[in-house]
Motif scaffolding. Structure first.
Motif, mmCIF file in Angstrom:
data_model
loop_
_atom_site.group_PDB
_atom_site.id
_atom_site.type_symbol
_atom_site.label_atom_id
_atom_site.label_comp_id
_atom_site.label_asym_id
_atom_site.label_seq_id
_atom_site.Cartn_x
_atom_site.Cartn_y
_atom_site.Cartn_z
ATOM 1 N N ASP A 1 -24.635 5.501 2.881
ATOM 2 C CA ASP A 1 -25.458 6.682 3.090
ATOM 3 C C ASP A 1 -24.722 7.760 3.885
ATOM 4 O O ASP A 1 -25.151 8.918 3.913
ATOM 5 N N VAL A 2 -23.611 7.388 4.506
ATOM 6 C CA VAL A 2 -22.824 8.333 5.305
ATOM 7 C C VAL A 2 -21.434 8.565 4.700
ATOM 8 O O VAL A 2 -20.956 9.700 4.621
ATOM 9 N N PHE A 3 -20.806 7.490 4.252
ATOM 10 C CA PHE A 3 -19.445 7.562 3.727
ATOM 11 C C PHE A 3 -19.415 7.228 2.234
ATOM 12 O O PHE A 3 -20.147 6.348 1.779
ATOM 13 N N ARG A 4 -18.533 7.888 1.488
ATOM 14 C CA ARG A 4 -18.396 7.637 0.051
ATOM 15 C C ARG A 4 -17.327 6.591 -0.248
ATOM 16 O O ARG A 4 -16.994 6.344 -1.404
ATOM 17 N N THR A 5 -16.813 5.948 0.770
ATOM 18 C CA THR A 5 -15.671 5.048 0.619
ATOM 19 C C THR A 5 -15.906 3.966 -0.424
ATOM 20 O O THR A 5 -15.022 3.675 -1.240
ATOM 21 N N SER A 6 -17.089 3.360 -0.410
ATOM 22 C CA SER A 6 -17.354 2.267 -1.351
ATOM 23 C C SER A 6 -17.464 2.759 -2.791
ATOM 24 O O SER A 6 -17.337 1.965 -3.727
ATOM 25 N N GLU A 7 -17.693 4.069 -2.980
ATOM 26 C CA GLU A 7 -17.689 4.636 -4.321
ATOM 27 C C GLU A 7 -16.263 4.857 -4.817
ATOM 28 O O GLU A 7 -15.984 4.746 -6.014
ATOM 29 N N LEU A 8 -15.385 5.153 -3.887
ATOM 30 C CA LEU A 8 -14.010 5.517 -4.237
ATOM 31 C C LEU A 8 -13.073 4.321 -4.326
ATOM 32 O O LEU A 8 -12.044 4.389 -5.005
ATOM 33 N N TYR A 9 -13.416 3.231 -3.617
ATOM 34 C CA TYR A 9 -12.536 2.076 -3.555
ATOM 35 C C TYR A 9 -13.294 0.796 -3.874
ATOM 36 O O TYR A 9 -14.420 0.601 -3.415
ATOM 37 N N SER A 10 -12.661 -0.073 -4.651
ATOM 38 C CA SER A 10 -13.158 -1.441 -4.719
ATOM 39 C C SER A 10 -12.882 -2.082 -3.363
ATOM 40 O O SER A 10 -12.061 -1.576 -2.582
ATOM 41 N N LEU A 11 -13.535 -3.213 -3.070
ATOM 42 C CA LEU A 11 -13.329 -3.855 -1.785
ATOM 43 C C LEU A 11 -11.869 -4.262 -1.596
ATOM 44 O O LEU A 11 -11.286 -4.023 -0.528
ATOM 45 N N ASP A 12 -11.266 -4.848 -2.618
ATOM 46 C CA ASP A 12 -9.875 -5.289 -2.490
ATOM 47 C C ASP A 12 -8.931 -4.113 -2.286
ATOM 48 O O ASP A 12 -7.985 -4.204 -1.501
ATOM 49 N N ARG A 13 -9.184 -3.015 -2.979
ATOM 50 C CA ARG A 13 -8.335 -1.840 -2.805
ATOM 51 C C ARG A 13 -8.507 -1.253 -1.408
ATOM 52 O O ARG A 13 -7.536 -0.807 -0.780
ATOM 53 N N PHE A 14 -9.743 -1.264 -0.915
ATOM 54 C CA PHE A 14 -9.986 -0.740 0.428
ATOM 55 C C PHE A 14 -9.268 -1.585 1.472
ATOM 56 O O PHE A 14 -8.624 -1.052 2.389
ATOM 57 N N VAL A 15 -9.358 -2.913 1.343
ATOM 58 C CA VAL A 15 -8.661 -3.809 2.269
ATOM 59 C C VAL A 15 -7.162 -3.545 2.211
ATOM 60 O O VAL A 15 -6.484 -3.476 3.249
ATOM 61 N N ALA A 16 -6.615 -3.389 1.001
ATOM 62 C CA ALA A 16 -5.184 -3.112 0.859
ATOM 63 C C ALA A 16 -4.802 -1.799 1.540
ATOM 64 O O ALA A 16 -3.753 -1.704 2.185
ATOM 65 N N THR A 17 -5.679 -0.800 1.424
ATOM 66 C CA THR A 17 -5.429 0.496 2.069
ATOM 67 C C THR A 17 -5.399 0.348 3.583
ATOM 68 O O THR A 17 -4.524 0.909 4.265
ATOM 69 N N LEU A 18 -6.348 -0.410 4.121
ATOM 70 C CA LEU A 18 -6.375 -0.640 5.565
ATOM 71 C C LEU A 18 -5.105 -1.337 6.045
ATOM 72 O O LEU A 18 -4.493 -0.926 7.040
ATOM 73 N N ILE A 19 -4.697 -2.386 5.332
ATOM 74 C CA ILE A 19 -3.534 -3.161 5.745
ATOM 75 C C ILE A 19 -2.259 -2.319 5.635
ATOM 76 O O ILE A 19 -1.376 -2.402 6.508
ATOM 77 N N ASP A 20 -2.162 -1.499 4.594
ATOM 78 C CA ASP A 20 -0.979 -0.630 4.454
ATOM 79 C C ASP A 20 -0.878 0.338 5.629
ATOM 80 O O ASP A 20 0.207 0.549 6.185
ATOM 81 N N GLN A 21 -2.009 0.936 6.001
ATOM 82 C CA GLN A 21 -2.007 1.867 7.134
ATOM 83 C C GLN A 21 -1.705 1.136 8.431
ATOM 84 O O GLN A 21 -0.914 1.604 9.263
ATOM 85 N N TYR A 22 -2.317 -0.029 8.602
ATOM 86 C CA TYR A 22 -2.102 -0.859 9.783
ATOM 87 C C TYR A 22 -0.621 -1.215 9.907
ATOM 88 O O TYR A 22 -0.035 -1.152 10.991
ATOM 89 N N SER A 23 -0.011 -1.578 8.798
ATOM 90 C CA SER A 23 1.403 -1.946 8.792
ATOM 91 C C SER A 23 2.283 -0.807 9.293
ATOM 92 O O SER A 23 3.200 -1.013 10.099
ATOM 93 N N GLN A 24 2.004 0.398 8.843
ATOM 94 C CA GLN A 24 2.804 1.551 9.274
ATOM 95 C C GLN A 24 2.664 1.781 10.778
ATOM 96 O O GLN A 24 3.658 2.058 11.461
ATOM 97 N N TYR A 25 1.448 1.648 11.275
ATOM 98 C CA TYR A 25 1.236 1.830 12.712
ATOM 99 C C TYR A 25 1.971 0.749 13.518
ATOM 100 O O TYR A 25 2.571 1.035 14.563
ATOM 101 N N LEU A 26 1.911 -0.483 13.057
ATOM 102 C CA LEU A 26 2.567 -1.572 13.776
ATOM 103 C C LEU A 26 4.083 -1.430 13.748
ATOM 104 O O LEU A 26 4.768 -1.758 14.732
ATOM 105 N N GLN A 27 4.614 -0.933 12.644
ATOM 106 C CA GLN A 27 6.052 -0.709 12.580
ATOM 107 C C GLN A 27 6.478 0.391 13.550
ATOM 108 O O GLN A 27 7.543 0.308 14.176
ATOM 109 N N THR A 28 5.635 1.404 13.687
ATOM 110 C CA THR A 28 5.922 2.447 14.672
ATOM 111 C C THR A 28 5.866 1.878 16.087
ATOM 112 O O THR A 28 6.697 2.204 16.939
#
Length: 298
Positions: free
Chosen positions: A182-209
């Motif tokens: 009702d607030v975010f369109r994220t679940s419309e734009l991403y499947s759950l697996d794709r969303f998890v992959a997006t989170l982990i990819d971003q997390y990985s970049q931050y951890l490498q920094t």
């Protein structure tokens, strides 16, 4: 935080003390020179106090069992990172970024922010927050301070290599983003697996920094059973035959599996560092699992 969670946090901190990245002694100087904390409300100890947000805890009943009363901790007393700091041997709790000044930063800083997520937009419906990327920027400000105190970046890196880092984040990316259609369109734009992959990819970049800016001893907290949280039960109702919202806990399991793989990859790629996964989902039964693109410059 509910009283029965207090024992869980103590157990988590105790398990942390047993990991191969450090050894705890009962007395003497701290076992690491400094402790740096990134995360969300489970670790926040005051960084949200001055923000325009509903995610604040600097009033009662928060802090009713803490020596100085409400501080911004989302707990009746100590948090998991407070107990960890004690077990590491620090005589004082690690200060929030908003109040850490001068040479105090040499003992560590807490950057955690309630309602924050890996993604910048997570939790924004509650008001301001400092997402993981913003926390990392604040850490780089501290890195600059330490460089000036110790006489340069090389000395800062050498010092920070000996320090402890914990990162616990990701819950808000689900309960205050993906599972709030009702607030975010994220679940419309991403499947759950794709969303998890997006989170982990971003997390990985931050951890490498974080690694490139000195971190070598890093404990990463997996997500807990957030589908059992009262707010989620009130929003969705328990899944038939369950006492929790199973679709949210399923997302947690998927995220944690990817996080374990990320920890393995980081340990394979950075042999001079130790990344450790803390299995919050299973910690209540006494089990813990340890598993083995620069965005900012430092």
């Amino acid at each position: 935080m509910a009283c029965n969670q207090h024992k869980v946090w103590r157990r988590v901190a105790f398990l942390l003390s047993l990991l191969s990245i450090l050894q705890i002694c009962a007395r003497g100087d701290p076992q690491v020179p400094c402790y740096f904390i990134l995360g969300d409300s489970l670790s926040d100890n005051g960084n949200n106090n001055g923000l325009s947000t509903k995610a604040k805890a600097n009033f009662k009943p928060y802090g009713i069992d803490f020596p100085v009363g409400p501080t911004g901790r989302f707990s009746n007393g100590r948090t998991i990172v407070d107990v960890t700091a004690e077990l590491l041997g620090f005589g004082e709790y690690i200060p929030p970024f908003t109040s850490a000044k001068g040479r105090d930063v040499l003992k560590g800083v807490n950057y955690a922010s309630a309602s924050a997520g890996i993604l910048d937009e997570s939790g924004k419906q509650l008001g301001q927050a400092i997402p993981l990327g913003g926390q990392l920027k604040n850490y780089l400000k501290t890195f600059s301070q330490i460089s000036k105190i110790l006489g340069g970046g090389t000395a800062a890196h050498k010092y920070l290599n000996k320090c402890m880092f914990t990162v616990g984040i990701g819950s808000n990316d689900f309960i205050n983003n993906y599972f709030m259609p009702d607030v975010f369109r994220t679940s419309e734009l991403y499947s759950l697996d794709r969303f998890v992959a997006t989170l982990i990819d971003q997390y990985s970049q931050y951890l490498q920094t974080l690694y490139k800016c000195g971190a070598r001893k890093v404990a990463l907290f997996g997500l807990g059973p957030i589908g059992c949280a009262p707010a989620e039960l009130a929003r969705y109702g328990a899944t038939p035959g369950s006492i929790c919202v199973d679709k949210i806990n399923d997302a947690v399991v998927r995220f944690n599996k990817r996080l374990i793989s990320l920890v393995d990859d980081l340990n394979d790629n950075y042999k001079d560092a130790k990344f450790t996964y803390i299995n919050i989902l299973e910690i209540g039964t006494g089990d813990a699992t340890a598993a083995g693109n620069e965005l900012l410059a430092c």
